[in-house]
Design an enzyme around this catalytic site. Structure first.
Site, PDB file in Angstrom:
ATOM      1  N   GLY A 217       0.855  -1.117  -0.117  1.00 34.07           N
ATOM      2  CA  GLY A 217       0.155  -0.051  -0.163  1.00 34.07           C
ATOM      3  C   GLY A 217       0.953   1.357  -0.036  1.00 34.07           C
ATOM      4  CB  ILE A 219       1.255   3.953   4.619  1.00 31.69           C
ATOM      5  CG1 ILE A 219       0.226   4.895   4.906  1.00 31.69           C
ATOM      6  CG2 ILE A 219       1.935   4.153   6.039  1.00 31.69           C
ATOM      7  CD1 ILE A 219      -0.714   4.994   6.040  1.00 31.69           C
ATOM      8  CD  GLU A 238       0.954 -11.978   6.760  1.00 29.07           C
ATOM      9  OE1 GLU A 238       0.237 -11.911   5.864  1.00 29.07           O
ATOM     10  OE2 GLU A 238       1.109 -11.763   7.853  1.00 29.07           O
TER      11      GLU A 238
END
Length: 439
Positions: A217, A219, A238
């Site tokens: 995303g 950010i 992850e």
């Protein structure tokens, strides 16, 4: 050289794989870009033959007829560990439901509930030693390969060959379907000014030599960009993303100071652009390991200077984070947020960040007009899912600053969170905090 005749004896057509599905079966699918596209594109053809088949997935990329068409809902129920856009959009059909989970427990807890009759995903071509690679995901895939009654893999030359714990010998696969499709890709989210401000706040608190977990995303991409001037970063995450490839190419990542898996970039799955898939292909510096291991908070916490960076939808004045729903409406999932946030705080000198904009734009149902709403709220929206409890929140970051909540009282949290809220909502938040006796 591997036994080619053995491989040839295991080749089947899609029709043969579909015929293996029986009423009441549990069929587990590969995650994200590891999903078996040929099988899923035709699964609805079996609707008249089977009933109550549980299809279990995580972050599906395609919008397939077996769940998009509600007329098939008596035949197939789609149960997901993490919602994608297609599942959000089609949840109202009545044939889609969410499986609450921390991602490192997804496979093990599910198997305690239901045994997998079929696992089907995709894989790389066979190497000279008779091994295929599960390629882009090992969140639960290897666990399912080892436990399902029937294992079917779509063998695809476009699946990258990755290392770590993705290797599967052809003797452990029941059937192969030969395929040749491009893996799904994600568009790169361009960072805006708010993203860059938040990214810089976070980067300023990250030391050289830290080990990083990032998502996707605007950010996270801004954080990755802001970290390019750092030195000797490591990766234990992850999801392996394009932002991490950019970090490696900038020279910021060496992994030589990592506590665990020194010099290796560790992940449970990869999803992004073709550039990302090319980067992980036959790259010995990338280890795709099981989600039960990668996301275990105790393993995450074994990395000194571990940094976890996640996002949220809204946060209340005591620190409760809703990161997966809008009210009762499921839009994503817990995923690994709790795994990594708690794990990072278990680490020596570890830090955990929750990043979000101070406001969101919503449509007023009565007037139809777009209104601005504070994402720091006195109380979460009724029915909202608490993804990360207030006990587990460390740093919260908006474009207005950083609130360090570790060890603080409710009274102090209220002060610090209001200080990073949008200025036009601070008076309201103060009044509500007073009314609710939070300070």
């Amino acid at each position: 050289m591997y036994n080619q005749s053995l491989y040839l004896s295991k080749r089947i057509q899609v029709e043969d794989a579909l015929a293996l599905v029986q009423s009441g079966y549990e069929v587990v699918l590969g995650l994200g870009a590891a999903e078996p596209r040929l099988f899923l594109e035709r699964l609805h053809e079996e609707a008249s033959r089977v009933k109550d088949v549980h299809m279990v997935n995580c972050l599906p990329m395609g919008e397939y007829a077996f769940f998009s068409n509600p007329s098939y809902k008596d035949s197939f129920l789609l149960e997901g560990w993490f919602y994608s856009g297609a599942m959000r959009k089609l949840h109202h059909n009545g044939n889609i439901t969410f499986i609450p989970n921390h991602l490192h427990f997804a496979s093990t807890k599910r198997m305690q509930y239901r045994h997998p009759n079929i696992y089907i995903g995709n894989c790389s071509p066979v190497d000279n030693h008779g091994y295929v690679s599960l390629g882009v995901s090992n969140v639960y895939e290897k666990d399912m390969v080892e436990n399902a009654d029937i294992v079917i893999l779509e063998i695809n030359p476009n699946v990258p060959r990755t290392f770590g714990d993705t290797e599967v010998h052809i003797t452990d696969v029941d059937y192969f379907i030969e395929a040749d499709y491009k893996l799904p890709t994600l568009p790169i989210s361009e960072s805006n000014e708010k993203d860059r401000v938040i990214g810089n706040y976070i980067a300023d608190l990250i030391d050289d030599g830290s080990t990083i977990q990032l998502g996707i995303g605007g950010i996270p991409n801004a954080v990755a960009h802001a970290l390019t001037h750092k030195k000797d970063l490591g990766i234990h995450t992850e999801m392996f993303t394009d932002g991490m490839v950019d970090l490696v190419e900038s020279g910021a990542v060496s992994g030589k100071l990592k506590t665990l898996h020194k010099n290796k970039m560790v992940a449970a799955f990869a999803l992004g652009s073709q550039k990302l898939y090319d980067f992980i292909h036959e790259n010995p510096g990338v280890s795709i390991l099981r989600g039960t291991y990668v996301n275990d908070p105790y393993v995450v916490g074994g990395n000194d200077n571990m940094v976890s960076i996640n996002t949220s939808i809204e946060i209340d004045l005591t620190g409760q984070c809703c990161s997966e729903s809008v009210g009762t409406r499921q839009i994503s999932g817990t995923g690994g947020q709790v795994d990594t946030a708690v794990g990072a705080q278990n680490a020596k000198n570890g830090k955990s960040f929750i990043a979000l904009y101070s406001t969101a734009e919503i449509r007023n149902k009565a007037t139809g007009e777009i209104e601005e709403k504070s994402k720091i709220v006195p109380m979460l929206t009724p029915g909202a899912i608490v993804t990360l409890s207030r006990n587990d929140v460390d740093f919260v970051v908006t474009e207005y600053g950083v609130a360090a909540l570790r060890g603080t009282s409710v009274r102090e949290r209220v002060k610090r969170l209001i200080a990073i809220a949008h200025p036009k909502f601070r008076d309201m938040l103060e009044a509500e905090a007073e009314r609710l006796m939070l300070w």
